[in-house]
Design a protein around this motif. Structure first.
Motif, PDB file in Angstrom:
ATOM      1  N   ASP A 168      -5.804 -12.894   2.527  1.00 46.82           N
ATOM      2  CA  ASP A 168      -5.322 -11.800   4.023  1.00 46.82           C
ATOM      3  C   ASP A 168      -4.039 -11.312   3.945  1.00 46.82           C
ATOM      4  O   ASP A 168      -3.459 -12.409   4.229  1.00 46.82           O
ATOM      5  CB  ASP A 168      -6.530 -12.278   4.916  1.00 46.82           C
ATOM      6  CG  ASP A 168      -6.517 -11.328   5.734  1.00 46.82           C
ATOM      7  OD1 ASP A 168      -5.174 -10.756   5.707  1.00 46.82           O
ATOM      8  OD2 ASP A 168      -6.693 -12.052   7.318  1.00 46.82           O
ATOM      9  N   PHE A 169      -2.759 -10.073   3.526  1.00 45.63           N
ATOM     10  CA  PHE A 169      -1.874 -10.884   3.943  1.00 45.63           C
ATOM     11  C   PHE A 169      -1.264 -10.344   5.603  1.00 45.63           C
ATOM     12  O   PHE A 169      -0.473 -10.719   6.307  1.00 45.63           O
ATOM     13  CB  PHE A 169      -1.442  -9.014   3.517  1.00 45.63           C
ATOM     14  CG  PHE A 169      -0.834  -8.998   1.589  1.00 45.63           C
ATOM     15  CD1 PHE A 169      -1.020 -10.754   1.019  1.00 45.63           C
ATOM     16  CD2 PHE A 169      -1.488  -8.364   0.816  1.00 45.63           C
ATOM     17  CE1 PHE A 169      -0.654 -10.609  -0.388  1.00 45.63           C
ATOM     18  CE2 PHE A 169      -1.431  -8.250  -0.492  1.00 45.63           C
ATOM     19  CZ  PHE A 169      -1.320  -9.216  -0.947  1.00 45.63           C
ATOM     20  N   GLY A 170      -2.607  -9.299   6.160  1.00 43.98           N
ATOM     21  CA  GLY A 170      -2.737  -9.464   7.510  1.00 43.98           C
ATOM     22  C   GLY A 170      -2.053 -10.787   8.439  1.00 43.98           C
ATOM     23  O   GLY A 170      -1.834 -10.629   9.759  1.00 43.98           O
ATOM     24  N   ARG A 171      -2.241 -11.727   7.470  1.00 44.90           N
ATOM     25  CA  ARG A 171      -2.211 -13.009   8.547  1.00 44.90           C
ATOM     26  C   ARG A 171      -0.666 -13.778   8.474  1.00 44.90           C
ATOM     27  O   ARG A 171      -0.081 -14.270   9.199  1.00 44.90           O
ATOM     28  CB  ARG A 171      -2.947 -14.314   8.094  1.00 44.90           C
ATOM     29  CG  ARG A 171      -2.441 -15.012   6.643  1.00 44.90           C
ATOM     30  CD  ARG A 171      -4.173 -15.830   6.265  1.00 44.90           C
ATOM     31  NE  ARG A 171      -3.789 -16.149   4.477  1.00 44.90           N
ATOM     32  CZ  ARG A 171      -3.469 -17.613   4.418  1.00 44.90           C
ATOM     33  NH1 ARG A 171      -3.493 -18.117   5.686  1.00 44.90           N
ATOM     34  NH2 ARG A 171      -2.830 -17.364   3.428  1.00 44.90           N
ATOM     35  N   ASN A 204       3.324 -12.679   9.157  1.00 44.64           N
ATOM     36  CA  ASN A 204       3.874 -12.175  10.211  1.00 44.64           C
ATOM     37  C   ASN A 204       5.294 -12.547   9.791  1.00 44.64           C
ATOM     38  O   ASN A 204       6.452 -12.881  10.297  1.00 44.64           O
ATOM     39  CB  ASN A 204       3.825 -12.762  12.109  1.00 44.64           C
ATOM     40  CG  ASN A 204       4.418 -12.119  12.530  1.00 44.64           C
ATOM     41  OD1 ASN A 204       4.777 -11.281  12.472  1.00 44.64           O
ATOM     42  ND2 ASN A 204       4.674 -12.822  13.832  1.00 44.64           N
ATOM     43  N   ASP A 246       1.031  -1.190  -0.359  1.00 40.77           N
ATOM     44  CA  ASP A 246      -0.108  -0.470  -0.382  1.00 40.77           C
ATOM     45  C   ASP A 246       1.063   1.112   0.012  1.00 40.77           C
ATOM     46  O   ASP A 246       0.647   1.850  -0.430  1.00 40.77           O
ATOM     47  CB  ASP A 246      -1.183   0.262   0.908  1.00 40.77           C
ATOM     48  CG  ASP A 246      -2.074  -0.063   0.766  1.00 40.77           C
ATOM     49  OD1 ASP A 246      -2.579  -0.379  -0.323  1.00 40.77           O
ATOM     50  OD2 ASP A 246      -3.050  -0.366   1.666  1.00 40.77           O
ATOM     51  N   ARG A 266       4.899  -0.179   3.811  1.00 36.86           N
ATOM     52  CA  ARG A 266       3.566  -1.011   3.486  1.00 36.86           C
ATOM     53  C   ARG A 266       2.787  -2.422   3.249  1.00 36.86           C
ATOM     54  O   ARG A 266       2.210  -1.264   1.475  1.00 36.86           O
ATOM     55  CB  ARG A 266       3.030   0.060   4.730  1.00 36.86           C
ATOM     56  CG  ARG A 266       1.995  -0.193   5.563  1.00 36.86           C
ATOM     57  CD  ARG A 266       1.206   0.862   5.766  1.00 36.86           C
ATOM     58  NE  ARG A 266       0.106   1.316   4.927  1.00 36.86           N
ATOM     59  CZ  ARG A 266      -0.441   2.639   3.807  1.00 36.86           C
ATOM     60  NH1 ARG A 266       1.098   3.931   5.068  1.00 36.86           N
ATOM     61  NH2 ARG A 266      -0.511   3.450   3.474  1.00 36.86           N
ATOM     62  N   PRO A 292      -3.469  -4.202   2.891  1.00 31.60           N
ATOM     63  CA  PRO A 292      -5.186  -5.672   3.999  1.00 31.60           C
ATOM     64  C   PRO A 292      -4.382  -6.904   3.240  1.00 31.60           C
ATOM     65  O   PRO A 292      -5.088  -7.976   3.965  1.00 31.60           O
ATOM     66  CB  PRO A 292      -5.744  -4.748   4.736  1.00 31.60           C
ATOM     67  CG  PRO A 292      -5.088  -3.612   3.411  1.00 31.60           C
ATOM     68  CD  PRO A 292      -4.306  -2.951   2.937  1.00 31.60           C
ATOM     69  N   GLN A 293      -5.042  -7.100   2.142  1.00 32.98           N
ATOM     70  CA  GLN A 293      -5.121  -7.690   1.075  1.00 32.98           C
ATOM     71  C   GLN A 293      -5.262  -7.750  -0.665  1.00 32.98           C
ATOM     72  O   GLN A 293      -5.437  -6.362  -0.374  1.00 32.98           O
ATOM     73  CB  GLN A 293      -6.913  -8.165   1.561  1.00 32.98           C
ATOM     74  CG  GLN A 293      -7.928  -7.607   1.224  1.00 32.98           C
ATOM     75  CD  GLN A 293      -9.714  -8.340   1.367  1.00 32.98           C
ATOM     76  OE1 GLN A 293      -9.440  -8.337   2.325  1.00 32.98           O
ATOM     77  NE2 GLN A 293     -10.156  -7.174   0.787  1.00 32.98           N
TER      78      GLN A 293
END
Length: 119
Positions: free
Chosen positions: A40-43, A45, A25, A29, A32-33
């Motif tokens: 889902d890129f948030g999953r 780490n 983004d 950064r 989010p997906q």
């Protein structure tokens, strides 16, 4: 779409599942997906590992180069400041983007998950 290879995904910020250019983004950064396939890129780490590793590695290379330039040419301190600070920041940001993309790609490909110890 077919999944991209590691080098292409790392250098171009491609989604590890579909290969769309939707991983970031901002400069470093994550989105989010994926806007193309919904992954889902948030999953994932990635953490601060790439930043610490790159800062140490690039810092060592730049320090050695600065010492060699000082010993060979003895420029004024302002030349060192104008040369090495932007170079260090630029190399770190460019490398950080590729390193973070590579780690998220490898986590997706190897189905890496957080480790838990069951009682």
């Amino acid at each position: 779409m077919t999944p991209p290879d590691l080098v292409a995904a790392s250098l171009r910020g491609l989604c590890p599942a579909c290969g769309a250019r939707t991983l970031f983004d901002g400069p470093v950064r994550f989105a989010p997906q994926c806007r193309a396939c919904g992954l889902d890129f948030g999953r994932f780490n990635v953490g601060d590992g790439p930043a610490a590793f790159l800062t140490l590695g690039i810092g060592a290379v730049v320090t050695i180069a600065a010492v060699l330039v000082e010993l060979r040419f003895s420029p004024p301190a302002l030349v060192h400041l104008l040369l090495w600070v932007p170079l260090t920041l630029g190399l770190t940001l460019i490398s950080l983007r590729a390193a973070k993309a590579a780690l998220i790609f490898l986590e997706h490909r190897n189905q890496a998950r957080e480790g838990r110890i069951e009682p």
